[in-house]
Scaffold this active site. Structure first.
Site, PDB file in Angstrom:
ATOM      1  N   TRP A  17       4.673   7.936 -10.334  1.00  0.00           N
ATOM      2  CA  TRP A  17       4.582   7.015 -11.250  1.00  0.00           C
ATOM      3  C   TRP A  17       3.107   5.894 -10.505  1.00  0.00           C
ATOM      4  O   TRP A  17       2.884   5.387 -11.067  1.00  0.00           O
ATOM      5  CB  TRP A  17       5.690   5.684  -9.997  1.00  0.00           C
ATOM      6  CG  TRP A  17       5.205   6.282  -8.849  1.00  0.00           C
ATOM      7  CD1 TRP A  17       6.168   7.149  -8.122  1.00  0.00           C
ATOM      8  CD2 TRP A  17       4.771   6.262  -8.050  1.00  0.00           C
ATOM      9  NE1 TRP A  17       5.529   7.800  -6.488  1.00  0.00           N
ATOM     10  CE2 TRP A  17       5.021   7.156  -6.584  1.00  0.00           C
ATOM     11  CE3 TRP A  17       3.384   5.842  -7.508  1.00  0.00           C
ATOM     12  CZ2 TRP A  17       3.786   6.902  -5.487  1.00  0.00           C
ATOM     13  CZ3 TRP A  17       2.813   5.541  -6.476  1.00  0.00           C
ATOM     14  CH2 TRP A  17       2.735   5.750  -5.726  1.00  0.00           C
ATOM     15  N   ASN A  18       2.072   7.380 -10.610  1.00  0.00           N
ATOM     16  CA  ASN A  18       0.949   6.947  -9.634  1.00  0.00           C
ATOM     17  C   ASN A  18      -0.079   6.997 -11.025  1.00  0.00           C
ATOM     18  O   ASN A  18      -0.762   6.004 -10.459  1.00  0.00           O
ATOM     19  CB  ASN A  18       0.802   7.332  -8.697  1.00  0.00           C
ATOM     20  CG  ASN A  18       0.436   8.592  -8.832  1.00  0.00           C
ATOM     21  OD1 ASN A  18       0.893   9.356 -10.096  1.00  0.00           O
ATOM     22  ND2 ASN A  18      -0.762   9.769  -8.373  1.00  0.00           N
ATOM     23  N   ARG A  26      -1.073  13.607 -20.590  1.00  0.00           N
ATOM     24  CA  ARG A  26      -2.043  14.694 -19.920  1.00  0.00           C
ATOM     25  C   ARG A  26      -0.723  16.055 -20.614  1.00  0.00           C
ATOM     26  O   ARG A  26      -1.391  17.087 -20.638  1.00  0.00           O
ATOM     27  CB  ARG A  26      -1.824  14.846 -18.568  1.00  0.00           C
ATOM     28  CG  ARG A  26      -3.044  15.502 -18.277  1.00  0.00           C
ATOM     29  CD  ARG A  26      -3.823  15.287 -16.933  1.00  0.00           C
ATOM     30  NE  ARG A  26      -2.951  15.572 -15.433  1.00  0.00           N
ATOM     31  CZ  ARG A  26      -3.611  15.415 -14.287  1.00  0.00           C
ATOM     32  NH1 ARG A  26      -5.185  14.911 -14.212  1.00  0.00           N
ATOM     33  NH2 ARG A  26      -2.923  15.577 -13.242  1.00  0.00           N
ATOM     34  N   LYS A  71      11.233  12.911 -19.205  1.00  0.00           N
ATOM     35  CA  LYS A  71      11.391  12.201 -17.678  1.00  0.00           C
ATOM     36  C   LYS A  71      10.702  11.561 -16.657  1.00  0.00           C
ATOM     37  O   LYS A  71      10.019  12.046 -16.090  1.00  0.00           O
ATOM     38  CB  LYS A  71      12.661  12.955 -16.681  1.00  0.00           C
ATOM     39  CG  LYS A  71      13.724  11.988 -16.032  1.00  0.00           C
ATOM     40  CD  LYS A  71      14.252  12.317 -14.604  1.00  0.00           C
ATOM     41  CE  LYS A  71      13.138  12.619 -13.280  1.00  0.00           C
ATOM     42  NZ  LYS A  71      12.364  10.652 -13.295  1.00  0.00           N
ATOM     43  N   PRO A  72      10.211  10.271 -17.419  1.00  0.00           N
ATOM     44  CA  PRO A  72       8.725   9.402 -16.409  1.00  0.00           C
ATOM     45  C   PRO A  72       9.981   9.448 -14.612  1.00  0.00           C
ATOM     46  O   PRO A  72      11.393   9.225 -14.634  1.00  0.00           O
ATOM     47  CB  PRO A  72       9.074   7.984 -17.067  1.00  0.00           C
ATOM     48  CG  PRO A  72       9.427   8.776 -18.417  1.00  0.00           C
ATOM     49  CD  PRO A  72      11.002   9.551 -18.083  1.00  0.00           C
ATOM     50  N   GLY A 106       4.056  16.044  -9.395  1.00  0.00           N
ATOM     51  CA  GLY A 106       4.626  15.149  -7.584  1.00  0.00           C
ATOM     52  C   GLY A 106       4.606  16.079  -6.684  1.00  0.00           C
ATOM     53  O   GLY A 106       3.632  16.869  -6.325  1.00  0.00           O
ATOM     54  N   SER A 107       5.475  15.584  -5.794  1.00  0.00           N
ATOM     55  CA  SER A 107       5.299  15.924  -4.374  1.00  0.00           C
ATOM     56  C   SER A 107       5.618  17.397  -4.630  1.00  0.00           C
ATOM     57  O   SER A 107       6.308  18.181  -5.469  1.00  0.00           O
ATOM     58  CB  SER A 107       7.151  15.505  -3.928  1.00  0.00           C
ATOM     59  OG  SER A 107       7.926  15.664  -4.439  1.00  0.00           O
ATOM     60  N   GLU A 110       1.215  20.592 -11.083  1.00  0.00           N
ATOM     61  CA  GLU A 110       0.806  19.101 -10.362  1.00  0.00           C
ATOM     62  C   GLU A 110       1.464  18.897  -9.289  1.00  0.00           C
ATOM     63  O   GLU A 110       2.025  17.613  -8.911  1.00  0.00           O
ATOM     64  CB  GLU A 110      -0.352  18.932 -10.963  1.00  0.00           C
ATOM     65  CG  GLU A 110      -0.965  19.202 -12.786  1.00  0.00           C
ATOM     66  CD  GLU A 110      -2.204  19.234 -11.825  1.00  0.00           C
ATOM     67  OE1 GLU A 110      -2.838  19.975 -10.944  1.00  0.00           O
ATOM     68  OE2 GLU A 110      -2.139  20.625 -13.065  1.00  0.00           O
ATOM     69  N   LEU A 111       0.685  19.488  -8.475  1.00  0.00           N
ATOM     70  CA  LEU A 111       1.953  19.309  -6.781  1.00  0.00           C
ATOM     71  C   LEU A 111       0.422  18.188  -5.834  1.00  0.00           C
ATOM     72  O   LEU A 111      -0.471  17.594  -6.413  1.00  0.00           O
ATOM     73  CB  LEU A 111       2.437  20.285  -6.255  1.00  0.00           C
ATOM     74  CG  LEU A 111       3.142  21.447  -6.639  1.00  0.00           C
ATOM     75  CD1 LEU A 111       3.911  21.820  -6.185  1.00  0.00           C
ATOM     76  CD2 LEU A 111       4.192  20.087  -8.097  1.00  0.00           C
ATOM     77  N   ARG A 156      -9.549   4.865  -5.320  1.00  0.00           N
ATOM     78  CA  ARG A 156      -8.935   4.442  -6.170  1.00  0.00           C
ATOM     79  C   ARG A 156      -7.346   4.693  -6.868  1.00  0.00           C
ATOM     80  O   ARG A 156      -6.356   5.811  -5.731  1.00  0.00           O
ATOM     81  CB  ARG A 156      -8.985   5.700  -7.552  1.00  0.00           C
ATOM     82  CG  ARG A 156      -9.019   5.963  -8.617  1.00  0.00           C
ATOM     83  CD  ARG A 156      -8.942   7.352  -9.297  1.00  0.00           C
ATOM     84  NE  ARG A 156      -9.195   7.281 -11.120  1.00  0.00           N
ATOM     85  CZ  ARG A 156      -9.111   8.568 -11.458  1.00  0.00           C
ATOM     86  NH1 ARG A 156      -8.384   9.530 -10.664  1.00  0.00           N
ATOM     87  NH2 ARG A 156      -8.416   8.432 -13.011  1.00  0.00           N
ATOM     88  N   GLU A 190      -0.208  14.155   3.594  1.00  0.00           N
ATOM     89  CA  GLU A 190      -0.619  13.063   2.413  1.00  0.00           C
ATOM     90  C   GLU A 190      -0.351  11.837   2.606  1.00  0.00           C
ATOM     91  O   GLU A 190       0.646  11.345   2.932  1.00  0.00           O
ATOM     92  CB  GLU A 190      -0.001  13.779   1.341  1.00  0.00           C
ATOM     93  CG  GLU A 190      -1.270  13.275  -0.365  1.00  0.00           C
ATOM     94  CD  GLU A 190      -0.935  13.346  -1.558  1.00  0.00           C
ATOM     95  OE1 GLU A 190       0.345  14.141  -1.340  1.00  0.00           O
ATOM     96  OE2 GLU A 190      -1.265  13.980  -2.320  1.00  0.00           O
TER      97      GLU A 190
HETATM   98  P1  ADP Z   1       7.163  11.079  -5.357  1.00  0.00           P
HETATM   99  O1  ADP Z   1       8.025  11.454  -3.902  1.00  0.00           O
HETATM  100  O2  ADP Z   1       5.907  10.904  -5.313  1.00  0.00           O
HETATM  101  O3  ADP Z   1       7.875  10.010  -5.996  1.00  0.00           O
HETATM  102  P2  ADP Z   1       8.293  13.371  -7.074  1.00  0.00           P
HETATM  103  O4  ADP Z   1       7.969  14.363  -6.351  1.00  0.00           O
HETATM  104  O5  ADP Z   1      10.134  12.616  -5.785  1.00  0.00           O
HETATM  105  O6  ADP Z   1       6.950  11.839  -6.058  1.00  0.00           O
HETATM  106  O7  ADP Z   1       8.720  12.057  -7.706  1.00  0.00           O
HETATM  107  C1  ADP Z   1       8.502  12.946  -9.485  1.00  0.00           C
HETATM  108  C2  ADP Z   1       8.990  13.090 -10.368  1.00  0.00           C
HETATM  109  O8  ADP Z   1      10.149  13.926 -10.512  1.00  0.00           O
HETATM  110  C3  ADP Z   1       9.390  11.313 -10.545  1.00  0.00           C
HETATM  111  O9  ADP Z   1       9.265  11.339 -12.164  1.00  0.00           O
HETATM  112  C4  ADP Z   1      11.289  12.077 -10.387  1.00  0.00           C
HETATM  113  O10 ADP Z   1      11.803  11.272 -10.320  1.00  0.00           O
HETATM  114  C5  ADP Z   1      11.812  13.452 -10.386  1.00  0.00           C
HETATM  115  N1  ADP Z   1      12.166  13.884  -9.007  1.00  0.00           N
HETATM  116  C6  ADP Z   1      12.339  13.488  -7.959  1.00  0.00           C
HETATM  117  N2  ADP Z   1      13.376  14.555  -7.794  1.00  0.00           N
HETATM  118  C7  ADP Z   1      13.683  15.213  -8.658  1.00  0.00           C
HETATM  119  C8  ADP Z   1      14.421  16.656  -8.486  1.00  0.00           C
HETATM  120  N3  ADP Z   1      15.488  17.068  -7.986  1.00  0.00           N
HETATM  121  N4  ADP Z   1      15.018  17.468 -10.270  1.00  0.00           N
HETATM  122  C9  ADP Z   1      14.350  16.801 -11.116  1.00  0.00           C
HETATM  123  N5  ADP Z   1      13.291  15.456 -10.689  1.00  0.00           N
HETATM  124  C10 ADP Z   1      12.681  15.386 -10.052  1.00  0.00           C
END
Ligand code: ADP
Length: 498
Positions: free
Chosen positions: A167-168, A176, A191-192, A245-246, A267-268, A295, A398
């Site tokens: 989402w950020n 990208r 999947k956003p 994402g995370s 990209e973690l 930023r 983080e």
């Molecule tokens: P944040 O904690 O910053 O929201 P996430 O890693 O949870 O970061 O989210 C990044 C993306 O991964 C989002 O699109 C989220 O919906 C998706 N996501 C979260 N959990 C899962 C999962 N178990 N499998 C696939 N995608 C996921």
């Protein structure tokens, strides 16, 4: 009747939002989710509901992947110039609608409008960059060492891709991935993040308008990511996953990818060190700190998480940084004077506050900020913490918020050890006026990117990515398209005796 303005009208959808499709994009059609399920998108500055978007079920997700798989063969055969021109048209349309896309982004994500305008331009650049790369994919032609065979190396699209975005940076993280996939001839399911679906939906509509054929890009918003995505990952028909994402979710996806041996780009998270040497120019370092920290309100994986400042400069640096941070205007991102918007949601804000409280309890001093404001929205004040203890959770987590911990250091070897003492390795920042020191210390930082006397590293022309648990692969630059291509080599014997 007055013309619509950009100010929030509590009774009507914002005009920018009203133009965005809210369905699932599957095989070129905008559809409702099975059972008509929807979920709400919230404005983090006000808590207001902005829109309801289709909430995909696992069956919807399966249909989206089937569409991508069905379109792959014909899409891979299209001319590179054709794919290039679709991306170039999309670049033009995104820039034509920069203001509208920026407003949508600010509404759903919170960042100040000026930053959203910047992100729209940055996101568009990936469309332009990969429109240029689409026609530059090259191979190789050589002979075996004994001269008996020709070796002809070609590149082919890896196949249907699973793209998952955070989402950020709701638009740029999409382009990208989408732009190099389109350039390479891959189809995809996107999947956003559920917090910010609208920017991706607006982008998908633009790509459709630019001539992207049905099935090439399918967009699935869902509140059930774990089920929908696991089915894609274990389908055997998706051949590639690209995730931002995370680190925790990245590891889940890597385990799932192992089941079907999918190509994986990750990209973690980051835990970026920001090192200010004794010979640094203080103004440059403070400017760099503002850019690297503030930023996106600090909600960036590239955000400076630990500021190591040589003891000779630490007090002056902290004071100047605190003065600059305290002067920032916090508010609704649509207001003209806002420089810092809200955090994404209450959980994000609670985490920031917990980390700050932990650092304060261990002896840190808040030079500015550090306390939750009253009122609606998920605002957190720009915060500078001096004398942060090494054991503070802030050093290993983080923070993803506008919090700058300053830690004094005495010796270069010591600071490199501390900077590298983390599982992450996305980016590091280095401030020094000595060119030898700049090269030496950048080589010793265990990271994928180094900002030398700058707080900004991201650029479509540069390979973005990290080492260690910050990820796998690179996005952007000359190598960005490689993530979506496979090699194929043809062995062709040479005729002898002629
Ligand atoms: P944040 O904690 O910053 O929201 P996430 O890693 O949870 O970061 O989210 C990044 C993306 O991964 C989002 O699109 C989220 O919906 C998706 N996501 C979260 N959990 C899962 C999962 N178990 N499998 C696939 N995608 C996921």
């Amino acid at each position: 009747m007055t013309a619509p303005t950009t100010s929030l009208d509590p009774t009507a959808p914002h005009p920018a939002i009203a133009s965005i499709p809210t369905g699932l994009l599957i095989d070129g059609q905008w559809r409702e989710a099975v059972g008509g399920r929807v979920f709400d998108v919230e404005n983090p500055a006000t808590g207001d509901v902005l829109a309801a978007v289709a909430d995909a079920s696992p069956a919807d997700g399966d249909a989206a992947l089937a569409a991508a798989v069905g379109a792959q063969t014909s899409w891979a055969r299209t001319a590179p110039r054709h794919r290039s021109e679709i991306l170039r048209r999309a670049y033009d349309l995104v820039m034509d609608r920069q203001q509208l896309l920026a407003e949508v982004m600010t509404l759903e994500m919170g960042k100040p409008l000026a930053e959203a305008m910047g992100e729209v331009a940055y996101a568009a650049e990936f469309l332009r960059w990969f429109s240029e790369e689409a026609v530059r994919v090259s191979g190789d032609h050589t002979t075996t060492g004994d001269g008996a065979n020709r070796i002809i190396v070609t590149r082919e699209p890896v196949g249907p891709c699973v793209l998952i975005t955070p989402w950020n940076f709701p638009l740029a993280m999409g382009t990208r991935k989408i732009a190099p996939a389109v350039a390479a001839g891959c189809t995809m399911v996107l999947k956003p993040a559920p917090q910010t679906p609208l920017s991706s939906l607006a982008l998908a509509a633009i790509l459709q308008e630019s001539g992207l054929p049905a099935g090439v890009l399918n967009v699935v918003n869902t509140t059930d990511a774990s089920t929908v995505v696991e089915r894609w990952m274990t389908s055997g028909t998706a051949r590639k996953v690209s995730f931002t994402g995370s680190t925790g979710v990245g590891k889940i996806l890597l385990r799932q990818a192992a089941e079907t041996v999918m190509r994986s780009s990750m990209e973690l998270g980051g835990n970026a060190p920001f090192v200010v040497c004794a010979d640094a120019d203080l103004d440059t370092a403070v400017d760099g700190a503002m850019a690297a920290k503030m930023r996106n309100m600090g909600e960036a994986c590239t955000a400076a998480n630990r500021m190591y400042v040589h003891r000779d400069l630490a007090a002056a640096f902290s004071d100047r940084l605190a003065a600059r941070m305290a002067a920032l205007t916090v508010g609704n991102g649509l207001d003209d004077d806002t420089e810092v918007g809200p955090l994404i949601d209450s959980a994000a804000r609670a985490k920031v506050q917990r980390l700050v409280d932990d650092a304060l309890a261990r002896g840190a001093t808040a030079l500015t900020g550090g306390r939750l404001p009253d009122g609606p929205g998920y605002f957190y004040p720009p915060t500078v913490l001096a004398d942060v203890a090494a054991e503070s959770e802030l050093m290993t987590t983080e923070v993803f918020g506008p919090v700058a911990p300053v830690i004094p250091f005495d010796d270069e070897d010591e600071v490199i050890d501390r900077a590298n003492d983390t599982d992450w390795g996305l980016v590091g920042y280095l401030f020094t006026q000595d060119v030898d020191r700049a090269f030496d210390l950048s080589e010793r930082l265990d990271v994928g990117m180094v900002g030398v006397n700058t707080g900004v590293v991201s650029n479509p022309a540069a390979p973005f990515g990290g080492v260690k648990q910050s990820g796998l692969g690179r996005e952007g630059g000359r190598v960005g398209i490689d993530e979506f291509l496979e090699y194929k080599y043809l062995a062709v014997p040479r005729r002898r005796g002629r």
